[in-house]
Design a protein around this motif. Structure first.
Motif, PDB file in Angstrom:
ATOM      1  N   ARG A  26       0.972  -0.780   0.043  1.00 46.72           N
ATOM      2  CA  ARG A  26      -0.154   0.311   0.127  1.00 46.72           C
ATOM      3  C   ARG A  26       0.738   1.286  -0.217  1.00 46.72           C
ATOM      4  N   THR A  27       0.828   2.087  -1.171  1.00 47.98           N
ATOM      5  CA  THR A  27       1.309   2.754  -1.333  1.00 47.98           C
ATOM      6  C   THR A  27       0.990   4.611  -1.549  1.00 47.98           C
ATOM      7  N   LYS A  28       1.155   5.594  -1.157  1.00 46.70           N
ATOM      8  CA  LYS A  28       0.152   6.666  -1.828  1.00 46.70           C
ATOM      9  C   LYS A  28       1.402   7.980  -2.165  1.00 46.70           C
TER      10      LYS A  28
ATOM     11  N   SER B 171      -5.724   6.355   3.319  1.00 46.50           N
ATOM     12  CA  SER B 171      -5.300   6.634   4.810  1.00 46.50           C
ATOM     13  C   SER B 171      -4.168   5.936   5.640  1.00 46.50           C
ATOM     14  N   SER B 172      -3.990   5.391   5.572  1.00 46.19           N
ATOM     15  CA  SER B 172      -2.329   5.118   5.993  1.00 46.19           C
ATOM     16  C   SER B 172      -0.990   5.436   5.774  1.00 46.19           C
ATOM     17  N   TYR B 173      -0.325   4.910   6.061  1.00 50.90           N
ATOM     18  CA  TYR B 173       0.875   5.592   5.598  1.00 50.90           C
ATOM     19  C   TYR B 173       1.513   5.542   4.354  1.00 50.90           C
ATOM     20  N   ASP B 174       2.403   6.436   3.985  1.00 55.20           N
ATOM     21  CA  ASP B 174       3.194   6.176   2.842  1.00 55.20           C
ATOM     22  C   ASP B 174       4.008   4.978   2.234  1.00 55.20           C
ATOM     23  N   HIS B 175       4.627   4.386   2.824  1.00 53.25           N
ATOM     24  CA  HIS B 175       4.885   3.101   1.825  1.00 53.25           C
ATOM     25  C   HIS B 175       4.594   1.957   3.253  1.00 53.25           C
ATOM     26  N   ILE B 176       3.890   0.602   3.055  1.00 57.74           N
ATOM     27  CA  ILE B 176       3.595  -0.461   3.614  1.00 57.74           C
ATOM     28  C   ILE B 176       3.328  -1.378   2.917  1.00 57.74           C
TER      29      ILE B 176
END
Length: 220
Positions: free
Chosen positions: A108-110, A202-207
């Motif tokens: 998960r990344t944004k 809605s998470s941290y930048d990179h999981i």
């Protein structure tokens, strides 16, 4: 270097890299003997796969309605994106599964990015390919529910805009895999990747998670 030696090197290197990731992300230490045994098993499977099916490299798969497991010794990466136009954010989700249908990794990344659909699809494709390389994968099927991005990855030529730059880099990186294929699946077959992409906003930048399931994924 002969193709057989290259294959052996790629498999051993991927196992070593996976051992490193498991230690870094999960704190689990794998004995070197285990890595050697797994590499030998994988090489035996690859030899059998090649003799039975021949070369499967770089083929486009037909569209399917639901998610299907990849062939033995192959790994499938499904990816998707979600956009928050108000905040100018793009979330990317990647789910990695093996031939036993087991989830072996998720991403998960944004990123703050102009929410142009083509630009978003190109960016997410690049992040997906980079993730596959970070995991040390060698034979992959990359699958998305957008024919637009699938076709972009298959074209021989790109333009000179930001979208094309992402696509070009993704295609260049695909050349680092021993074998790769592109597949198209209908929307309902890409649901896990979509859930990851939405949660990425809605998470941290990179999981990155290895084997463990993120809370946003509910499997029955």
């Amino acid at each position: 270097m002969e193709s057989k030696a290259i294959q052996e090197f790629a498999v051993v290197a991927s196992k070593i890299w996976w051992r490193r990731n498991t230690l870094v992300f999960k704190g689990v230490f794998a004995h070197p003997k285990v890595i050697v045994q797994e590499a030998r098993t994988t090489l035996d499977v690859l030899d059998e796969e090649i003799s039975n099916q021949g070369d499967r490299a770089n083929k486009i798969c037909t569209s399917v309605e639901v998610w299907q497991a990849p062939p033995l010794a192959w790994i499938k990466l499904n990816w998707d994106s979600a956009v928050d136009k108000a905040r100018g954010l793009v979330g990317v989700g990647v789910v990695v599964r093996n031939s036993s249908r087991k989830i072996i990794a998720t991403l998960r990344t944004k990123k703050h990015l102009y929410p142009d659909p083509l630009l978003v699809e190109a960016f997410e494709a690049l992040k997906m390919v980079q993730f596959g390389l970070e995991l040390g994968l060698t034979q992959i099927i990359i699958e998305r529910d957008s024919l637009q991005v699938i076709n972009n990855l298959r074209r021989d030529k790109e333009g000179c805009n930001s979208t094309s730059m992402y696509v070009h880099e993704a295609k260049q990186l695909l050349g680092n895999f021993a074998k790769w294929e592109v597949s198209h699946v209908r929307r309902n077959g890409n649901s896990l990747a979509h859930l990851l992409a939405k949660d990425a906003l809605s998470s941290y930048d990179h999981i990155v998670m290895l084997e463990d399931l993120p809370p946003c994924i509910q499997l029955g």
